[in-house]
Design a protein around this motif. Structure first.
Motif, PDB file in Angstrom:
ATOM      1  N   GLU A  59      95.432 108.045  15.631  1.00  0.00           N
ATOM      2  CA  GLU A  59      96.471 106.991  15.714  1.00  0.00           C
ATOM      3  C   GLU A  59      96.284 106.154  16.051  1.00  0.00           C
ATOM      4  O   GLU A  59      95.906 106.938  17.816  1.00  0.00           O
ATOM      5  CB  GLU A  59      97.439 107.472  14.578  1.00  0.00           C
ATOM      6  CG  GLU A  59      97.495 107.030  13.075  1.00  0.00           C
ATOM      7  CD  GLU A  59      97.116 108.973  12.679  1.00  0.00           C
ATOM      8  OE1 GLU A  59      97.558 108.888  11.506  1.00  0.00           O
ATOM      9  OE2 GLU A  59      96.362 109.237  13.312  1.00  0.00           O
ATOM     10  N   ALA A  60      96.571 104.339  16.757  1.00  0.00           N
ATOM     11  CA  ALA A  60      96.910 104.046  17.616  1.00  0.00           C
ATOM     12  C   ALA A  60      98.277 104.851  18.640  1.00  0.00           C
ATOM     13  O   ALA A  60      99.351 105.638  16.861  1.00  0.00           O
ATOM     14  CB  ALA A  60      96.893 102.689  17.721  1.00  0.00           C
ATOM     15  N   SER A  69     101.489 105.845  20.711  1.00  0.00           N
ATOM     16  CA  SER A  69     103.038 105.455  20.627  1.00  0.00           C
ATOM     17  C   SER A  69     103.981 106.665  20.964  1.00  0.00           C
ATOM     18  O   SER A  69     103.333 107.639  20.788  1.00  0.00           O
ATOM     19  CB  SER A  69     102.925 104.905  19.546  1.00  0.00           C
ATOM     20  OG  SER A  69     103.185 105.650  17.933  1.00  0.00           O
TER      21      SER A  69
END
Length: 299
Positions: free
Chosen positions: A239-240, A242
């Protein structure tokens, strides 16, 4: 949350400079990949192939600098950055070679080294080193115990099923205990980490898959009566990046470390010559500092 930066696919000559940048920006550590060779006639299929014919994801010309030479160079230009492997195929090498290289790196880095082990997958590497591929798992289990003895200093010896080391001295020896960890995707890797070690590394997961994977680890820890022991879990997520993602991984799954690649998508590749290397360095620096400001400082 500790942030470990992968050094895979970074230009070998630029890695000490990149390590210095990571150290200045406050990253916890660097994880070094430990490939040995790529045979022209590769017959062993890669266990996690992105290609239908079983080829690895990297091209044959990919550079994999020796982990321990590289750690010596990186340690010389850093003060706090930790160093480990992702992963080091120890059973493809002779036991005494592994013991001596890691001990020397630990002394030169003032104890900033840990050993991240894996059993390996490429039969050709083992054959070229004269090591048995078929018993690599049990040998690695014994190697973990033997290394701890060989690093004690003074007269040391080991008498096991696979390794027979007479009484000898091997200096320098680590001034403090070198942590040994396990990396890998397999059930055997999870079992080995739960039984003998204090950390498990796993890259290439979606958060949902990480839930399942860490669940297996926790069941194995309970099986060996170690569910209350301190244990580190380092993962790399698809996942990106963050702050919310990493906080969830820490709070819900007990993840203690995150594998990151701050320059992903920026392609800081040198075009050659001093000017090209300087341009690539500035791109690395910008990406490293941006990730530190947006993520590290808030986790």
């Amino acid at each position: 949350m500790k942030f470990w930066c992968s050094t895979a696919l970074v230009s070998s000559a630029q890695l000490p400079e990149v390590a210095h940048m990571l150290d200045e920006a406050g990253y916890h550590g660097a994880l070094l990949s430990g490939g040995i060779i790529y045979p022209k006639d590769l017959r062993t299929p890669y266990p996690y192939p992105p290609h239908p014919d079983g080829r690895p994801s990297w091209v044959p010309e990919t550079a994999w600098p020796d982990s321990w030479v590289l750690i010596g160079a990186m340690a010389a230009v850093t003060e706090r950055l930790q160093f480990s492997n992702n992963v080091y195929i120890a059973p493809a090498r002779p036991l005494l070679q592994v013991a001596r290289q890691v001990a020397t790196a630990s002394v030169l880095s003032c104890g900033r080294v840990s050993l991240g082990l894996g059993a390996g997958w490429m039969r050709e590497e083992f054959d070229l080193y004269g090591q048995d591929f078929d018993n690599r798992g049990p040998r690695l289990d014994e190697m973990i115990q033997a290394l701890r003895e060989l690093w004690l200093g003074g007269w040391v010896e080991w008498h096991g099923k696979y390794y027979e080391i007479p009484s000898l001295t091997m200096e320098p020896h680590p001034e403090s205990r070198v942590p040994i960890y396990c990396g890998g995707h397999s059930e055997a890797a999870v079992k080995r980490a739960a039984r003998y070690l204090r950390r498990l590394d796993r890259q290439g997961l979606h958060l949902e898959a990480a839930v399942h994977y860490i669940g297996k680890l926790n069941r194995r820890l309970a099986e060996y009566g170690r569910e209350d022991d301190p244990f580190e879990i380092i993962i790399g997520l698809y996942e990106a990046p963050s702050v919310d993602l990493y906080q969830r991984a820490e709070e819900e799954l007990g993840v203690t470390g995150m594998l990151c690649l701050p320059w992903a998508g920026t392609k800081p590749v040198s075009s050659g010559g001093p000017a090209g290397r300087e341009e690539a360095s500035e791109r690395y620096r910008a990406a490293i500092n941006r990730f530190a400001e947006q993520i590290l400082s808030k986790c």
